[in-house]
Write a protein that holds these residues in place. Structure first.
Motif, PDB file in Angstrom:
ATOM      1  N   ILE A 138       0.853  -1.188   0.000  1.00  0.00           N
ATOM      2  CA  ILE A 138       0.000   0.000   0.000  1.00  0.00           C
ATOM      3  C   ILE A 138       0.890   1.239   0.000  1.00  0.00           C
ATOM      4  N   PRO A 139       0.591   2.256  -0.817  1.00  0.00           N
ATOM      5  CA  PRO A 139       1.411   3.475  -0.824  1.00  0.00           C
ATOM      6  C   PRO A 139       1.515   4.091   0.561  1.00  0.00           C
ATOM      7  N   PRO A 140       2.671   4.669   0.920  1.00  0.00           N
ATOM      8  CA  PRO A 140       2.850   5.283   2.241  1.00  0.00           C
ATOM      9  C   PRO A 140       1.797   6.356   2.513  1.00  0.00           C
ATOM     10  N   TYR A 141       1.410   6.434   3.769  1.00  0.00           N
ATOM     11  CA  TYR A 141       0.357   7.372   4.201  1.00  0.00           C
ATOM     12  C   TYR A 141       0.687   8.801   3.790  1.00  0.00           C
ATOM     13  N   ASN A 142       1.913   9.253   4.105  1.00  0.00           N
ATOM     14  CA  ASN A 142       2.285  10.640   3.831  1.00  0.00           C
ATOM     15  C   ASN A 142       2.343  10.930   2.337  1.00  0.00           C
ATOM     16  N   ALA A 143       2.874   9.989   1.562  1.00  0.00           N
ATOM     17  CA  ALA A 143       2.960  10.192   0.109  1.00  0.00           C
ATOM     18  C   ALA A 143       1.567  10.337  -0.488  1.00  0.00           C
ATOM     19  N   SER A 144       0.645   9.505  -0.035  1.00  0.00           N
ATOM     20  CA  SER A 144      -0.732   9.558  -0.533  1.00  0.00           C
ATOM     21  C   SER A 144      -1.395  10.883  -0.169  1.00  0.00           C
ATOM     22  N   ARG A 145      -1.222  11.325   1.084  1.00  0.00           N
ATOM     23  CA  ARG A 145      -1.823  12.583   1.518  1.00  0.00           C
ATOM     24  C   ARG A 145      -1.245  13.768   0.741  1.00  0.00           C
ATOM     25  N   ILE A 146       0.067  13.796   0.553  1.00  0.00           N
ATOM     26  CA  ILE A 146       0.714  14.928  -0.131  1.00  0.00           C
ATOM     27  C   ILE A 146       0.245  15.022  -1.586  1.00  0.00           C
ATOM     28  N   LEU A 147       0.203  13.888  -2.285  1.00  0.00           N
ATOM     29  CA  LEU A 147      -0.247  13.907  -3.684  1.00  0.00           C
ATOM     30  C   LEU A 147      -1.711  14.329  -3.775  1.00  0.00           C
ATOM     31  N   SER A 148      -2.531  13.877  -2.835  1.00  0.00           N
ATOM     32  CA  SER A 148      -3.942  14.282  -2.812  1.00  0.00           C
ATOM     33  C   SER A 148      -4.069  15.794  -2.659  1.00  0.00           C
ATOM     34  N   MET A 149      -3.271  16.353  -1.768  1.00  0.00           N
ATOM     35  CA  MET A 149      -3.326  17.794  -1.533  1.00  0.00           C
ATOM     36  C   MET A 149      -2.838  18.583  -2.744  1.00  0.00           C
ATOM     37  N   VAL A 150      -1.799  18.092  -3.391  1.00  0.00           N
ATOM     38  CA  VAL A 150      -1.282  18.762  -4.597  1.00  0.00           C
ATOM     39  C   VAL A 150      -2.355  18.779  -5.678  1.00  0.00           C
ATOM     40  N   CYS A 151      -3.015  17.646  -5.867  1.00  0.00           N
ATOM     41  CA  CYS A 151      -4.089  17.542  -6.857  1.00  0.00           C
ATOM     42  C   CYS A 151      -5.214  18.524  -6.538  1.00  0.00           C
ATOM     43  N   LEU A 152      -5.616  18.581  -5.272  1.00  0.00           N
ATOM     44  CA  LEU A 152      -6.698  19.466  -4.853  1.00  0.00           C
ATOM     45  C   LEU A 152      -6.325  20.930  -5.068  1.00  0.00           C
ATOM     46  N   LEU A 153      -5.101  21.301  -4.704  1.00  0.00           N
ATOM     47  CA  LEU A 153      -4.643  22.683  -4.873  1.00  0.00           C
ATOM     48  C   LEU A 153      -4.564  23.064  -6.347  1.00  0.00           C
ATOM     49  N   LEU A 154      -4.099  22.124  -7.176  1.00  0.00           N
ATOM     50  CA  LEU A 154      -4.020  22.385  -8.611  1.00  0.00           C
ATOM     51  C   LEU A 154      -5.398  22.675  -9.200  1.00  0.00           C
ATOM     52  N   LEU A 155      -6.372  21.830  -8.857  1.00  0.00           N
ATOM     53  CA  LEU A 155      -7.714  22.009  -9.410  1.00  0.00           C
ATOM     54  C   LEU A 155      -8.416  23.231  -8.823  1.00  0.00           C
ATOM     55  N   THR A 156      -8.083  23.597  -7.585  1.00  0.00           N
ATOM     56  CA  THR A 156      -8.618  24.839  -7.029  1.00  0.00           C
ATOM     57  C   THR A 156      -8.107  26.030  -7.814  1.00  0.00           C
ATOM     58  N   TRP A 157      -6.820  26.001  -8.173  1.00  0.00           N
ATOM     59  CA  TRP A 157      -6.242  27.075  -8.981  1.00  0.00           C
ATOM     60  C   TRP A 157      -6.903  27.142 -10.358  1.00  0.00           C
ATOM     61  N   VAL A 158      -7.121  25.993 -10.980  1.00  0.00           N
ATOM     62  CA  VAL A 158      -7.760  25.954 -12.302  1.00  0.00           C
ATOM     63  C   VAL A 158      -9.166  26.539 -12.224  1.00  0.00           C
ATOM     64  N   ASN A 159      -9.956  26.105 -11.230  1.00  0.00           N
ATOM     65  CA  ASN A 159     -11.329  26.595 -11.092  1.00  0.00           C
ATOM     66  C   ASN A 159     -11.372  28.079 -10.747  1.00  0.00           C
ATOM     67  N   SER A 160     -10.344  28.580 -10.063  1.00  0.00           N
ATOM     68  CA  SER A 160     -10.277  30.002  -9.722  1.00  0.00           C
ATOM     69  C   SER A 160      -9.888  30.844 -10.930  1.00  0.00           C
ATOM     70  N   SER A 161      -9.167  30.239 -11.857  1.00  0.00           N
ATOM     71  CA  SER A 161      -8.642  30.991 -12.998  1.00  0.00           C
ATOM     72  C   SER A 161      -9.633  31.114 -14.139  1.00  0.00           C
ATOM     73  N   SER A 162     -10.451  30.071 -14.342  1.00  0.00           N
ATOM     74  CA  SER A 162     -11.327  30.102 -15.513  1.00  0.00           C
ATOM     75  C   SER A 162     -12.430  29.062 -15.419  1.00  0.00           C
ATOM     76  N   VAL A 163     -13.674  29.501 -15.631  1.00  0.00           N
ATOM     77  CA  VAL A 163     -14.779  28.546 -15.727  1.00  0.00           C
ATOM     78  C   VAL A 163     -14.593  27.678 -16.967  1.00  0.00           C
ATOM     79  N   ARG A 164     -14.085  28.274 -18.038  1.00  0.00           N
ATOM     80  CA  ARG A 164     -13.876  27.522 -19.274  1.00  0.00           C
ATOM     81  C   ARG A 164     -12.898  26.373 -19.060  1.00  0.00           C
ATOM     82  N   TRP A 165     -11.786  26.645 -18.385  1.00  0.00           N
ATOM     83  CA  TRP A 165     -10.810  25.577 -18.128  1.00  0.00           C
ATOM     84  C   TRP A 165     -11.438  24.462 -17.301  1.00  0.00           C
TER      85      TRP A 165
END
Length: 505
Positions: A138-165
């Motif tokens: 099973i992937p390490p707990y911390n690695a899984s949490r960090i990647l999840s957070m990076v993904c969430l932050l990336l998509l928050t930035w995309v949604n903040s930048s453009s409805v079209r994107w």
């Protein structure tokens, strides 16, 4: 699909800062399909099978689950065009039952429902992305949490930048997951043409290895119903739909039958390659299916799960932020959350709150325990909203309704809903009790934060300072209301906050 990204223009006047109607019919279908079809159909569609005791009955439950979702979505179609406001369940419950009922729904959604769902989807995404890196564990707990957070932050930035994107991402990833499921279904049909359909013959399909009780059938149906959750998400973004009175019901009528077809035939395809016992013992059914039948291309399945969950995160973030925006606009959340970026016309403060709440759940919450409470609260909200449809028919019989469903449709849905709700309370009293307590914690918050108007000056000054600071940081302002579209005039209402409107009733 998504339209232009420019701010609205008044004829002969300056640019207008407002939410833009950038969601066309295609993107509307992508929002519904993308939010319904998550990782479950790829990973473990065994919840229905283990409670029914046979392949044939399991397939019938899948079809019935789609049928009940269709009944609910028809009711939401009427509500969505009768009350053409973003916010979905929350806006309808506030309009029909008043400020307190709407606030309790909003409170539970913002506090636990959407952050927990987002956290679970993000963690599933990270686990599947990291699976090739850690093939034997099973992937390490911390690695899984960090990647999840990076993904969430990336998509928050995309949604903040453009409805079209954001809508383009939803379109692309929804198409990707449908293609992956189409591959599974196609391979399943090839298997059937080759004669590998022993488990689907009537004698085998209805060969029960256990006799299901009423309780088992209720649990199976509950599992099937939850697999279709998300069918109401388009109602959260009604004001950003192009021609909502036409496209909202059209998107629902296209998406629900399509998802029902895909779910049913994907399960049929699984049974052409696996026995019921193999399916029940698999932790990732689509991956097992791929290993058995796709050979070198078996890698497609874990990639499909990752893509599916990535699109799911985007869809949840897009719609849940509009819920926060609607709640703030009605006076039930801090006014900063009702503001949008002056250039991009996106609700950046609401997106940041959704992101922050999800990050907190990831860091301090037991997400997989919380999801049990979320399921109960979510199901409770569906029923209350559809009861509201009947109440609205009684309270305002002459209100303009572009769509008016037969009264048997909400009554039939509520019969199923009541049966499953009563059984849930009987079988899981602790989970249901905690869910109700979570909802009721919003009562004192409502009376302190919304009902109590004459707050001390120091509280008002602090609120104003935080709002001003937030505006400068996010570069946001209140949306400028325009003249309603001609076809929306019959449903136009005063723009008072819901709390104030309900208190005057």
């Amino acid at each position: 699909m998504a339209g232009g990204e420019q701010r609205g223009e008044r004829p002969g006047g300056p640019a207008r800062v407002a939410l833009q109607k950038e969601i066309g019919l295609g993107s509307a279908c992508a929002i519904i399909i993308g939010n319904i079809i998550g990782s479950g159909i790829f990973i473990s569609p065994k919840g229905v099978l283990e409670h029914t005791g046979s392949v044939g009955l399991a397939l019938i439950i899948w079809v019935l689950g789609g049928g009940v979702a269709a009944l609910g979505s028809l009711c939401y179609a009427e509500l969505g065009v009768t009350i053409p406001k973003s916010g979905g369940d929350y806006s309808y419950v506030t309009e029909i039952f008043g400020g307190l009922a709407g606030f309790l729904l909003l409170w539970s959604a913002v506090l636990i429902m959407y952050p927990t769902s987002l956290a679970v989807i993000a963690l599933t995404f990270s686990n599947y992305v990291l699976q090739p890196v850690f093939p034997n564990c099973i992937p390490p707990y911390n690695a899984s949490r960090i990647l999840s957070m990076v993904c969430l932050l990336l998509l928050t930035w995309v949604n903040s930048s453009s409805v079209r994107w954001a809508t383009r991402i939803q379109d692309i990833f929804t198409a990707g997951k449908l293609l992956a499921l189409a591959l599974i279904i196609t391979v399943g049909f090839i298997q059937i043409f080759k004669g590998n359909y022993e488990e689907l013959t009537p004698s085998k399909a209805f060969n029960f290895w256990m006799t299901p009780s009423v309780g088992h059938l209720a649990l199976a149906f509950l599992q099937g119903s939850f697999a279709f959750s998300g069918w109401n998400f388009l109602n959260y973004v009604t004001e950003e739909l192009v021609d909502p009175r036409r496209n909202l019901p059209r998107a629902i009528f296209i998406s629900i039958p399509l998802v029902t077809f895909v779910y049913t035939f994907t399960n049929i395809a699984y049974f052409t390659a696996m026995s019921p016992q193999e399916l029940l013992s698999s932790n990732a059914v689509a991956v097992t299916f791929g290993e058995k039948l796709l050979g070198y291309f078996s890698w497609v399945m874990p990639v499909s799960v990752a893509l599916s969950t990535f699109g799911g995160i985007n869809g949840y973030l897009f719609t849940s932020s509009r819920l926060c925006f609607s709640g703030a606009r009605e006076g039930h959340l801090p006014s900063l959350l009702a503001m949008i970026h002056v250039k991009h016309c996106t609700p950046i403060p609401a997106l940041l709150v959704c992101c922050l709440a999800t990050l907190i759940i990831m860091l301090v919450g037991d997400t997989y325990t919380l999801i049990n409470y979320v399921s109960f609260i979510n199901y409770l909200c569906y029923g209350v909203t559809i009861i509201g449809l009947i109440v609205l028919r009684w309270k305002k019989p002459k209100i303009f309704r572009p769509i008016k469903v037969n009264l048997l449709i909400p009554v039939t849905y509520l019969a199923f809903w009541a049966f499953l709700l009563i059984f849930s309370i009987y079988s899981e009293p602790v989970v249901c009790g905690v869910g109700l307590i979570i909802i009721l914690t919003g009562v004192p918050v409502f009376f302190l934060g919304v009902y109590w108007r004459n707050k001390p000056k120091c509280v008002n000054r602090l609120t104003e300072s935080v709002t001003c600071w937030g505006q400068k940081l996010c570069f946001v302002v209140y949306p400028q209301d325009g003249v309603p579209e001609e076809d929306e005039v019959p449903a136009a209402r005063s723009h008072l906050p819901a709390s104030e409107t309900s208190l005057r009733k």
